[in-house]
Design an enzyme around this catalytic site. Structure first.
Site, PDB file in Angstrom:
ATOM      1  CG  ASP A   1      -1.597   7.706   0.544  1.00 15.64           C
ATOM      2  OD1 ASP A   1      -0.950   8.760   0.588  1.00 15.64           O
ATOM      3  OD2 ASP A   1      -2.160   7.279  -0.476  1.00 15.64           O
TER       4      ASP A   1
ATOM      5  CG  ASP B   1      -1.664   1.224   1.471  1.00 16.02           C
ATOM      6  OD1 ASP B   1      -2.363   1.655   0.539  1.00 16.02           O
ATOM      7  OD2 ASP B   1      -1.567   1.788   2.574  1.00 16.02           O
TER       8      ASP B   1
ATOM      9  CG  ASP C   1      -2.274   2.579   6.499  1.00 15.17           C
ATOM     10  OD1 ASP C   1      -2.582   3.705   6.931  1.00 15.17           O
ATOM     11  OD2 ASP C   1      -2.346   2.291   5.296  1.00 15.17           O
TER      12      ASP C   1
ATOM     13  CE  LYS D   1      -5.402  -0.813  -1.432  1.00 16.87           C
ATOM     14  NZ  LYS D   1      -4.379  -0.257  -0.514  1.00 16.87           N
TER      15      LYS D   1
ATOM     16  CB  THR E   1      -2.269   2.585  -4.174  1.00 14.01           C
ATOM     17  OG1 THR E   1      -2.731   3.803  -3.583  1.00 14.01           O
ATOM     18  CG2 THR E   1      -2.188   2.773  -5.682  1.00 14.01           C
TER      19      THR E   1
END
Length: 280
Positions: free
Chosen positions: A15, A13, A221, A198, A47
């Site tokens: 960010d 990922d 996250d 994802k 992402t």
């Protein structure tokens, strides 16, 4: 190392994971990922960002592997044709209907986009990386310019209208689309094709390269990483991740995204040495 039993798919990922709190890549992170790619592993950015604001990180690392955008709706290899590329779109009529009723639904700024194009109803200075600050005439979102089905819609809405907006979308289009509500201080939600997550992206890449599920390691996250973290043979939550991601992960990094947590974990896991003092 193609089809080698030791080859891994490393799904990262951006960010809050690969990027630090200034939305930047550290030199140590770049060197670590370059080393792993040179060793034959498939390093893939996975992402929620569109390609237009994630391609620069792909190029900065120097990747040649597939990447996944729009939370799984697009898988491709930038700068080249890939025989396994896919793009899952939504019906343009959904975008146009929401555009028509945007005032009633409390929508301020609305974008529709695909791999290479973006349309918006108006410029915006809210999250200017994600929303355009200016528009050319052919980038204004309307029925004349939006001639094909978009891959994702992004809606900035009035906070008090959140439930009404979600309810309207689910009632009218719930059989065809899914909604993701963004975290953070801004009231933004994303609309994508039904079932887009994802994990579909990393499964697709793994099959294309003959990588077994147990050799997929994924880092994330936030809530939109949950399916990927669960699917991977090793799902790793950042130490700064939300609690629900930590609960489903196989492991948690010792350091957070602002202190090279991803790089340190990968260095330890793959037993590689990357001199952190070297600048890129």
């Amino acid at each position: 190392m193609k089809n080698n039993m030791n080859q891994h798919l490393i799904a990262i990922d951006l960010d809050g994971t690969t990027l630090n709190d200034q939305s930047q890549l550290s030199s140590e992170t770049i060197l670590t990922l370059r080393k792993l790619a040179a060793d034959g592993h498939i390093v893939s950015i996975v992402t929620g960002r569109p390609y237009r604001i994630s391609g620069q990180f792909y190029d900065q690392i120097g990747l040649k592997s597939p990447m996944v955008n729009f939370n799984g709706a697009l898988a491709h290899i930038p700068h080249q044709q890939w025989q396994f590329e896919y793009q899952q779109n939504i019906d343009r009529q959904i975008a146009l209907d929401l555009l028509t009723h945007r005032q009633d639904l409390g929508i301020h700024t609305m974008t529709a986009e695909n791999k290479m194009h973006l349309w918006a109803n108006q410029p915006s200075h809210v999250m200017k990386d994600f929303f355009p600050t200016h528009l050319a005439t052919n980038e204004v979102l309307n029925s004349l310019n939006l001639t094909s089905n978009p891959t994702a819609l992004t809606l900035q809405y009035e906070p008090n209208d959140k439930q009404a907006l979600i309810g309207r979308i689910n009632k009218n289009y719930g059989a065809n689309v899914d909604i993701r509500v963004w975290g953070g201080p801004h009231s933004i939600l994303e609309v994508v094709s039904k079932g887009v997550h994802k994990d579909a992206g990393i499964e697709h890449i793994a099959k294309a390269y003959g990588i077994a599920q147990q050799n997929i390691i994924a880092f994330g996250d936030e809530d939109n990483d949950s399916e990927m973290i669960s699917y991977a043979g090793r799902g790793v939550a950042m130490s700064n991740a939300i609690e629900s991601i930590k609960q489903i992960a196989n492991d948690v990094t010792q350091d957070d995204n602002d202190h090279n947590g991803l790089a340190h974990y990968l260095q330890d896991y793959f037993k590689i040495d990357v001199p952190s003092q070297f600048a890129v």
